[in-house]
Design a protein around this motif. Structure first.
Motif, short mmCIF file in Angstrom:
data_model
loop_
_atom_site.label_atom_id
_atom_site.label_comp_id
_atom_site.label_asym_id
_atom_site.label_seq_id
_atom_site.Cartn_x
_atom_site.Cartn_y
_atom_site.Cartn_z
N PRO A 15 0.83 -1.21 0.00
CA PRO A 15 0.00 0.00 0.00
C PRO A 15 0.86 1.26 0.00
CG PRO A 15 0.14 -0.88 2.21
CD PRO A 15 0.89 -1.85 1.34
N ARG A 16 0.27 2.34 -0.46
CA ARG A 16 0.97 3.63 -0.49
C ARG A 16 0.07 4.72 0.07
NH1 ARG A 16 3.99 3.99 -6.43
NH2 ARG A 16 5.89 2.91 -5.82
N LEU A 17 0.63 5.53 0.97
CA LEU A 17 -0.15 6.62 1.57
C LEU A 17 -0.56 7.65 0.52
CD1 LEU A 17 1.78 7.33 4.90
CD2 LEU A 17 -0.54 6.45 4.68
N SER A 18 0.26 7.85 -0.50
CA SER A 18 -0.02 8.88 -1.49
C SER A 18 -1.03 8.42 -2.54
CB SER A 18 1.28 9.30 -2.20
OG SER A 18 1.86 8.20 -2.88
N GLU A 19 -1.46 7.16 -2.48
CA GLU A 19 -2.40 6.64 -3.47
C GLU A 19 -3.68 6.15 -2.80
OE1 GLU A 19 -0.16 3.81 -5.76
OE2 GLU A 19 1.16 5.35 -6.59
N THR A 20 -4.21 6.99 -1.93
CA THR A 20 -5.47 6.66 -1.25
C THR A 20 -6.58 6.41 -2.25
OG1 THR A 20 -4.74 8.34 0.34
CG2 THR A 20 -6.90 7.35 0.69
N PHE A 21 -6.58 7.16 -3.34
CA PHE A 21 -7.65 7.03 -4.33
C PHE A 21 -7.70 5.62 -4.91
CE2 PHE A 21 -3.87 8.50 -6.49
CZ PHE A 21 -3.83 7.78 -7.67
N ILE A 22 -6.54 4.97 -5.03
CA ILE A 22 -6.53 3.59 -5.54
C ILE A 22 -7.10 2.64 -4.50
CG2 ILE A 22 -5.05 1.68 -6.26
CD1 ILE A 22 -3.23 3.68 -7.62
N ALA A 23 -6.67 2.79 -3.25
CA ALA A 23 -7.19 1.93 -2.19
C ALA A 23 -8.70 2.09 -2.05
CB ALA A 23 -6.49 2.24 -0.87
N GLN A 24 -9.16 3.31 -2.13
CA GLN A 24 -10.59 3.58 -2.04
C GLN A 24 -11.35 2.90 -3.16
OE1 GLN A 24 -12.00 7.80 -1.22
NE2 GLN A 24 -12.41 7.63 -3.40
N GLU A 25 -10.77 2.92 -4.37
CA GLU A 25 -11.40 2.26 -5.52
C GLU A 25 -11.43 0.74 -5.33
OE1 GLU A 25 -9.77 1.46 -9.85
OE2 GLU A 25 -10.44 3.56 -9.63
N LEU A 26 -10.33 0.17 -4.83
CA LEU A 26 -10.29 -1.27 -4.60
C LEU A 26 -11.37 -1.70 -3.62
CD1 LEU A 26 -6.42 -1.76 -4.30
CD2 LEU A 26 -7.86 -2.30 -6.28
N LEU A 27 -11.52 -0.94 -2.53
CA LEU A 27 -12.56 -1.27 -1.55
C LEU A 27 -13.94 -1.11 -2.17
CD1 LEU A 27 -13.31 -2.04 1.33
CD2 LEU A 27 -13.22 0.40 1.94
N GLY A 28 -14.13 -0.07 -2.98
CA GLY A 28 -15.42 0.14 -3.64
C GLY A 28 -15.77 -1.01 -4.57
N LEU A 29 -14.79 -1.53 -5.29
CA LEU A 29 -15.03 -2.66 -6.18
C LEU A 29 -15.39 -3.92 -5.40
CD1 LEU A 29 -12.20 -2.11 -8.82
CD2 LEU A 29 -14.67 -1.88 -9.20
N GLU A 30 -14.72 -4.13 -4.27
CA GLU A 30 -15.08 -5.28 -3.43
C GLU A 30 -16.51 -5.14 -2.93
OE1 GLU A 30 -10.97 -7.13 -1.59
OE2 GLU A 30 -12.08 -5.68 -0.36
N ARG A 31 -16.88 -3.96 -2.51
CA ARG A 31 -18.24 -3.74 -2.02
C ARG A 31 -19.28 -3.88 -3.13
NH1 ARG A 31 -17.09 1.51 1.95
NH2 ARG A 31 -16.29 0.32 3.73
N ALA A 32 -18.83 -3.67 -4.37
CA ALA A 32 -19.73 -3.83 -5.51
C ALA A 32 -19.84 -5.29 -5.95
CB ALA A 32 -19.25 -2.97 -6.68
N GLY A 33 -19.12 -6.17 -5.27
CA GLY A 33 -19.25 -7.60 -5.54
C GLY A 33 -18.13 -8.23 -6.34
N PHE A 34 -17.07 -7.48 -6.62
CA PHE A 34 -15.96 -8.03 -7.38
C PHE A 34 -14.98 -8.73 -6.45
CE2 PHE A 34 -17.49 -4.66 -10.17
CZ PHE A 34 -17.46 -5.29 -11.41
#
Length: 411
Positions: A15-34
């Motif tokens: 993980p990278r502190l400067s790439e929160t937007f990527i981590a947020q997207e990954l979590l969003g995709l998991e919550r969307a069922g991926f």
């Protein structure tokens, strides 16, 4: 709509502190069922993690960062993939690329692609790369080698520091590419082999993590030495952030203005910037906080009066897209003073929800800062307008919906 059974997501580092937007997207995709499986080209170097990283369930694997560090792993991968139908295809592409990019990195991307294919996660049937430079090079080679489809999220530096031929080749082979600013979209679309290959989708924020600030900021105007204006900036200390310009602008402010500046972030330029602050005789008004997690950064947004970021385009073409920290600050009603670089003008309009100046213009930046510092009503009005725009148009769920549609076509 059908979804891939599992998506392998290729990242430059995680993980990278400067790439929160990527981590947020990954979590969003998991919550969307991926179902996701993460593969990173580099191991983490940050000492801290954001809370969102701990909520992501996907397992993480690491490719050899340098091939010579894991020679047996690389040789084992070569042995396993050399009989694949795509081996000749990928080698033909590699030898096409090599004269255009005669570097150790080119060999490294091929080796990493072979390891990725040889150790492919079970049940995964799609490959998605974040960043269209080196991660997409590995994804491109892995796709040719394995016969699996791939897609790409392109962001900022990766678009603007890549050669046209490199971008065009990846755009011609990727099923689709998504990017997060209109300027990036325009550049990639101009190089794409057909219309509709490139898609625009702003990252946005998880607004549940950035609820409205219900407090009231003091009406500071910089006239009271005991209660100075609290100025904040969040970002890595790298050249494209323009922190040297910001420090010079602060030093050029009228002497009667009382202010304190806080910087949050790591970066290779920190020592040079601290030395510059001393040369400018403003070091005693600056606090360098270093890297912080998202919760602590949110507190600083709420305790500050004004946000500043002096982004620029560097000599090699590197630049920001739309820095996530500007969106975060605006979500808290914190008025920004920034520059017109890249996607910043896609969210902020000068005089309507922020103040924007041309990059590397010290005098203009100092003037904008002085205007905002001395006028608390202006800060309140423009900060409120910035927050309204973010909460209306920059919810990350919009981006997750866009990605859901794109991934559902990826069969």
């Amino acid at each position: 709509m059908l979804k891939p059974k599992k998506i392998t997501v290729l990242l430059k580092g995680y993980p990278r502190l400067s790439e929160t937007f990527i981590a947020q997207e990954l979590l969003g995709l998991e919550r969307a069922g991926f179902a996701l499986e993460l593969v990173a080209m580099r191991r983490p170097t940050d000492k801290k993690r954001h809370p969102v990283h701990d909520e992501i369930q996907a397992p993480v694997h690491y490719l050899p960062e340098y091939l010579h560090e894991e020679p047996f792993r690389v040789l084992k991968a070569l042995w396993r993939v050399k009989s694949l139908p795509g081996f000749r295809t990928v080698m033909a592409q590699f030898f096409k690329d090599l004269p255009r990019d005669l570097s150790r990195n080119r060999f490294r991307r091929l080796g990493q692609a072979m390891v990725l294919v040889a150790e492919w996660p079970d049940q995964s049937d799609w490959l998605h790369a974040h960043f269209i430079h080196t991660p997409a090079s590995v994804a491109f080679y892995a796709s040719l080698l394995s016969g699996r489809g791939f897609s790409v999220s392109a962001h900022a530096k990766d678009i603007w520091t890549s050669k046209d031929w490199d971008l065009a080749d990846k755009l011609a082979h990727a099923a689709w590419v998504v990017t997060c600013t209109k300027v990036g979209f325009d550049r990639l679309s101009a190089l794409a082999d057909r219309p509709g290959r490139v898609h625009l989708s702003y990252h946005g924020l998880d607004l549940d993590r950035f609820p409205p600030f219900d407090g009231q900021r003091p009406a500071r105007d910089g006239t009271d030495p005991a209660d100075p204006i609290q100025l904040l900036s969040v970002g890595r200390a790298v050249k494209k952030k323009g922190y040297d310009t910001l420090l010079k602008a602060l030093a050029a402010l009228p002497a009667m203005l009382n202010w304190r500046f806080t910087h949050i972030g790591g970066g290779d330029e920190l020592s040079r910037l601290k030395a510059l602050a001393s040369e400018l005789a403003i070091a005693d008004r600056i606090t360098w906080k270093g890297a912080m997690d998202q919760r602590d950064v949110l507190t600083h947004y709420r305790e500050s009066d004004l946000f500043a970021l002096a982004c620029r385009i560097t000599a090699d073409g590197d630049r920001d897209g739309l820095p996530n920290v500007l969106v975060e600050a605006a979500s808290q009603g914190l008025m920004p003073v920034s520059t017109t670089v890249s996607g910043i003008s896609e969210l902020f309009v000068d005089g309507e929800n922020g103040l924007l100046v041309e990059p590397d213009d010290v005098a203009a930046l100092a003037s904008a800062l002085a205007r905002a510092m001395s006028d608390p009503d202006l800060r309140t009005r423009l900060g409120a307008a910035a927050e309204q725009r973010v909460r209306r148009d920059f919810d990350y769920r919009n981006s997750i919906r866009d990605l859901t549609v794109l991934f559902s076509r990826s069969q």
